[in-house]
Motif scaffolding. Structure first.
Motif, PDB file in Angstrom:
ATOM      1  N   ARG A 151       0.825  -1.209   0.000  1.00  0.00           N
ATOM      2  CA  ARG A 151       0.000   0.000   0.000  1.00  0.00           C
ATOM      3  C   ARG A 151       0.861   1.262   0.000  1.00  0.00           C
ATOM      4  N   ALA A 152       1.724   1.394   1.012  1.00  0.00           N
ATOM      5  CA  ALA A 152       2.569   2.584   1.126  1.00  0.00           C
ATOM      6  C   ALA A 152       3.784   2.271   1.985  1.00  0.00           C
ATOM      7  N   VAL A 161       6.970   8.907  -5.057  1.00  0.00           N
ATOM      8  CA  VAL A 161       6.858   9.696  -3.834  1.00  0.00           C
ATOM      9  C   VAL A 161       5.592  10.538  -3.933  1.00  0.00           C
ATOM     10  N   ARG A 162       4.642  10.287  -3.023  1.00  0.00           N
ATOM     11  CA  ARG A 162       3.363  11.013  -3.026  1.00  0.00           C
ATOM     12  C   ARG A 162       3.375  12.209  -2.087  1.00  0.00           C
ATOM     13  N   ALA A 163       4.222  12.160  -1.055  1.00  0.00           N
ATOM     14  CA  ALA A 163       4.335  13.280  -0.118  1.00  0.00           C
ATOM     15  C   ALA A 163       5.740  13.268   0.465  1.00  0.00           C
ATOM     16  N   ARG A 164       6.177  14.440   0.884  1.00  0.00           N
ATOM     17  CA  ARG A 164       7.511  14.595   1.465  1.00  0.00           C
ATOM     18  C   ARG A 164       7.384  15.514   2.673  1.00  0.00           C
ATOM     19  N   PHE A 165       8.046  15.126   3.763  1.00  0.00           N
ATOM     20  CA  PHE A 165       8.056  15.921   4.986  1.00  0.00           C
ATOM     21  C   PHE A 165       9.503  16.214   5.348  1.00  0.00           C
ATOM     22  N   ASN A 166       9.896  17.485   5.364  1.00  0.00           N
ATOM     23  CA  ASN A 166      11.230  17.874   5.805  1.00  0.00           C
ATOM     24  C   ASN A 166      11.128  18.289   7.256  1.00  0.00           C
ATOM     25  N   GLY A 167      11.903  17.661   8.126  1.00  0.00           N
ATOM     26  CA  GLY A 167      11.809  17.939   9.552  1.00  0.00           C
ATOM     27  C   GLY A 167      10.895  16.934  10.221  1.00  0.00           C
ATOM     28  N   VAL A 168      10.386  17.302  11.382  1.00  0.00           N
ATOM     29  CA  VAL A 168       9.529  16.408  12.164  1.00  0.00           C
ATOM     30  C   VAL A 168       8.078  16.586  11.710  1.00  0.00           C
ATOM     31  N   LEU A 173       6.623   9.601   1.679  1.00  0.00           N
ATOM     32  CA  LEU A 173       5.496   8.671   1.660  1.00  0.00           C
ATOM     33  C   LEU A 173       5.416   8.151   0.231  1.00  0.00           C
ATOM     34  N   VAL A 174       5.735   6.867   0.059  1.00  0.00           N
ATOM     35  CA  VAL A 174       5.933   6.270  -1.258  1.00  0.00           C
ATOM     36  C   VAL A 174       4.844   5.234  -1.516  1.00  0.00           C
ATOM     37  N   LEU A 201      -1.641   9.601   4.219  1.00  0.00           N
ATOM     38  CA  LEU A 201      -1.828   8.156   4.038  1.00  0.00           C
ATOM     39  C   LEU A 201      -3.272   7.831   3.694  1.00  0.00           C
ATOM     40  N   GLY A 202      -4.215   8.651   4.151  1.00  0.00           N
ATOM     41  CA  GLY A 202      -5.623   8.432   3.859  1.00  0.00           C
ATOM     42  C   GLY A 202      -5.949   8.530   2.381  1.00  0.00           C
ATOM     43  N   ALA A 203      -5.123   9.182   1.611  1.00  0.00           N
ATOM     44  CA  ALA A 203      -5.341   9.298   0.158  1.00  0.00           C
ATOM     45  C   ALA A 203      -4.980   8.026  -0.591  1.00  0.00           C
ATOM     46  N   PHE A 204      -4.305   7.098   0.084  1.00  0.00           N
ATOM     47  CA  PHE A 204      -3.901   5.848  -0.550  1.00  0.00           C
ATOM     48  C   PHE A 204      -5.056   4.857  -0.505  1.00  0.00           C
TER      49      PHE A 204
END
Length: 141
Positions: free
Chosen positions: A50-51, A115-122, A108-109, A132-135
């Motif tokens: 899934r992800a 790559v569907r989303a990227r978070f830099n930092g915390v 988030l792959v 993740l709900g979009a998956f």
């Protein structure tokens, strides 16, 4: 130098530093688009059905352990989701390849490696859960 000019310069530097700090803090951990970038399973390990939550960290990263725990909890709570960690201390080539400029950085792959989303930092847990709900959910067998 005239004391008034020196105080004005010091004040301007202080205000500039505060503005940069507030902007940096506001952007830290925010969700960004993955821009369709792909990751290689050889770099991150096997991709989940899934992800996959791919966390880039280093040995000296002070915030990485808390992100590791949170992402592990998110992965455990969802079927077909796996958390994997890539230590950039030993894989510096991946920092350049994926344009990772700070740790932690989380991708988030999807199952195809996009790559569907990227978070830099915390990242905030709620933001990760929302992304993740979009998956699509896995079908029951």
């Amino acid at each position: 130098m005239d004391p008034i000019v020196a105080l004005a310069v010091a004040g301007a530097l202080l205000v500039g530093t505060l503005v940069v700090g507030f902007v940096w803090q506001a952007r830290d951990g925010r969700r960004r688009s993955g821009h369709g970038r792909r990751v290689d399973a050889e770099d991150t390990g096997a991709l989940a059905p899934r992800a996959t939550l791919v966390q880039f960290s280093t040995e000296l990263c002070a915030r990485c352990p808390q992100v590791r725990r949170m992402l592990g909890q998110v992965a455990d709570a969802h079927d077909g989701v796996v958390h994997t960690e890539v230590d950039l201390t030993h894989r510096t080539d991946l920092a350049s390849k994926y344009h990772v400029l700070q740790t932690p950085t989380t991708f988030l792959v999807d199952a195809a490696g996009v790559v569907r989303a990227r978070f830099n930092g915390v990242p905030r847990r709620a933001d990760v859960e929302e992304a993740l709900g979009a998956f699509p959910r896995l079908q029951e067998a």
